[in-house]
Design a protein around this motif. Sequence first.
Motif, PDB file in Angstrom:
ATOM      1  N   PRO A  65       0.783  -1.275   0.084  1.00 58.84           N
ATOM      2  CA  PRO A  65       0.013   0.108   0.015  1.00 58.84           C
ATOM      3  C   PRO A  65       0.894   1.348  -0.115  1.00 58.84           C
ATOM      4  CG  PRO A  65      -0.453  -1.472   1.875  1.00 58.84           C
ATOM      5  CD  PRO A  65       0.489  -2.064   1.238  1.00 58.84           C
ATOM      6  N   SER A  80       0.264   5.814  -1.043  1.00 60.68           N
ATOM      7  CA  SER A  80      -0.649   6.630  -1.579  1.00 60.68           C
ATOM      8  C   SER A  80       0.304   8.075  -2.140  1.00 60.68           C
ATOM      9  CB  SER A  80      -1.756   7.474  -0.676  1.00 60.68           C
ATOM     10  OG  SER A  80      -2.502   8.238  -1.224  1.00 60.68           O
ATOM     11  N   CYS A  81       0.497   9.113  -1.162  1.00 63.01           N
ATOM     12  CA  CYS A  81       1.379  10.083  -1.471  1.00 63.01           C
ATOM     13  C   CYS A  81       2.606   9.895  -2.030  1.00 63.01           C
ATOM     14  CB  CYS A  81       1.268  11.259  -0.453  1.00 63.01           C
ATOM     15  SG  CYS A  81       2.354  10.718   0.862  1.00 63.01           S
ATOM     16  N   CYS A 103       1.287  10.620   4.356  1.00 67.66           N
ATOM     17  CA  CYS A 103       0.263   9.967   4.399  1.00 67.66           C
ATOM     18  C   CYS A 103       0.147   8.827   5.569  1.00 67.66           C
ATOM     19  CB  CYS A 103      -0.668   9.898   3.317  1.00 67.66           C
ATOM     20  SG  CYS A 103       0.188   8.412   2.405  1.00 67.66           S
ATOM     21  N   ASN A 105       0.139   5.578   4.581  1.00 60.72           N
ATOM     22  CA  ASN A 105      -0.536   4.700   3.867  1.00 60.72           C
ATOM     23  C   ASN A 105       0.841   3.450   3.734  1.00 60.72           C
ATOM     24  OD1 ASN A 105      -3.564   4.870   3.394  1.00 60.72           O
ATOM     25  ND2 ASN A 105      -2.510   6.806   2.443  1.00 60.72           N
ATOM     26  N   CYS A 106       1.617   3.910   3.572  1.00 60.25           N
ATOM     27  CA  CYS A 106       2.701   2.979   3.002  1.00 60.25           C
ATOM     28  C   CYS A 106       3.766   2.596   4.301  1.00 60.25           C
ATOM     29  CB  CYS A 106       3.756   3.618   2.229  1.00 60.25           C
ATOM     30  SG  CYS A 106       4.696   5.247   3.321  1.00 60.25           S
ATOM     31  N   ASN A 119       1.744  -3.266   5.354  1.00 67.04           N
ATOM     32  CA  ASN A 119       0.627  -3.191   5.356  1.00 67.04           C
ATOM     33  C   ASN A 119      -0.142  -2.710   7.045  1.00 67.04           C
ATOM     34  OD1 ASN A 119      -1.866  -3.255   4.293  1.00 67.04           O
ATOM     35  ND2 ASN A 119      -1.975  -5.503   3.965  1.00 67.04           N
ATOM     36  N   LYS A 121      -1.132  -0.048   8.020  1.00 68.73           N
ATOM     37  CA  LYS A 121      -1.694   1.213   8.142  1.00 68.73           C
ATOM     38  C   LYS A 121      -2.844   0.852   8.744  1.00 68.73           C
ATOM     39  CE  LYS A 121      -4.053   0.723   3.670  1.00 68.73           C
ATOM     40  NZ  LYS A 121      -4.554   1.623   2.465  1.00 68.73           N
ATOM     41  N   GLN A 122      -3.426  -0.226   8.928  1.00 67.46           N
ATOM     42  CA  GLN A 122      -4.776  -0.574   9.453  1.00 67.46           C
ATOM     43  C   GLN A 122      -4.645  -0.661  11.049  1.00 67.46           C
ATOM     44  OE1 GLN A 122      -5.745  -4.914   8.984  1.00 67.46           O
ATOM     45  NE2 GLN A 122      -4.294  -4.755   7.324  1.00 67.46           N
ATOM     46  N   ASP A 169      -4.288   5.449  12.765  1.00 65.27           N
ATOM     47  CA  ASP A 169      -5.481   6.022  11.853  1.00 65.27           C
ATOM     48  C   ASP A 169      -5.519   7.432  11.663  1.00 65.27           C
ATOM     49  OD1 ASP A 169      -7.022   3.727  11.731  1.00 65.27           O
ATOM     50  OD2 ASP A 169      -8.369   4.245  13.389  1.00 65.27           O
ATOM     51  N   ILE A 209      -3.647   8.660   8.075  1.00 65.20           N
ATOM     52  CA  ILE A 209      -4.128   8.019   7.058  1.00 65.20           C
ATOM     53  C   ILE A 209      -4.616   9.278   6.278  1.00 65.20           C
ATOM     54  CG2 ILE A 209      -5.206   6.391   5.803  1.00 65.20           C
ATOM     55  CD1 ILE A 209      -2.587   5.212   7.210  1.00 65.20           C
TER      56      ILE A 209
END
Length: 127
Positions: A60, A62-63, A68, A70-71, A115, A117-118, A123, A126
């Motif tokens: 994963p 994003s930016c 962000c 996400n990574c 992964n 990020k979850q 939280d 993200i």
Amino acid sequence: TRVEFLDYEAVVDYGWSLDDDELFRKASHADLDPDAHGRLLVHPDESLLEAAERSGFAWPFSCRGGACANCAVYLAEGELSQPTDHIMPDDLAERGFRLSCNGYPLTDELSVVFNVKQRPELDDLIL
Ligand code: FES
């Protein structure tokens, strides 16, 4: 740099804990898919995310610019650089969380859980 990686989804599925010293040994015995647990090489001047992508993995992101989370990955072993202009708070960095999009290996070996990020503590980061 040689990297052993593990998908956080597998950590959740098996009820493992990120700070378990045996985490990667357990993963080796769990018969996980090659994209959930395996090894890859990071070339010089390559970020961890770039190396994963070159190796054919879809981690994963994003930016791609440190803004962000996400990574985000969790570092179980080794060290990954953390540029100054990034979003990761100090307390999370101290606990081993890094950004793979602009993290460059500082050690010859890394063990990372991607992964993450979850994870609830990420939280707010993200976007
Ligand atoms: Fe956004 Fe890495 S992809 S911080």
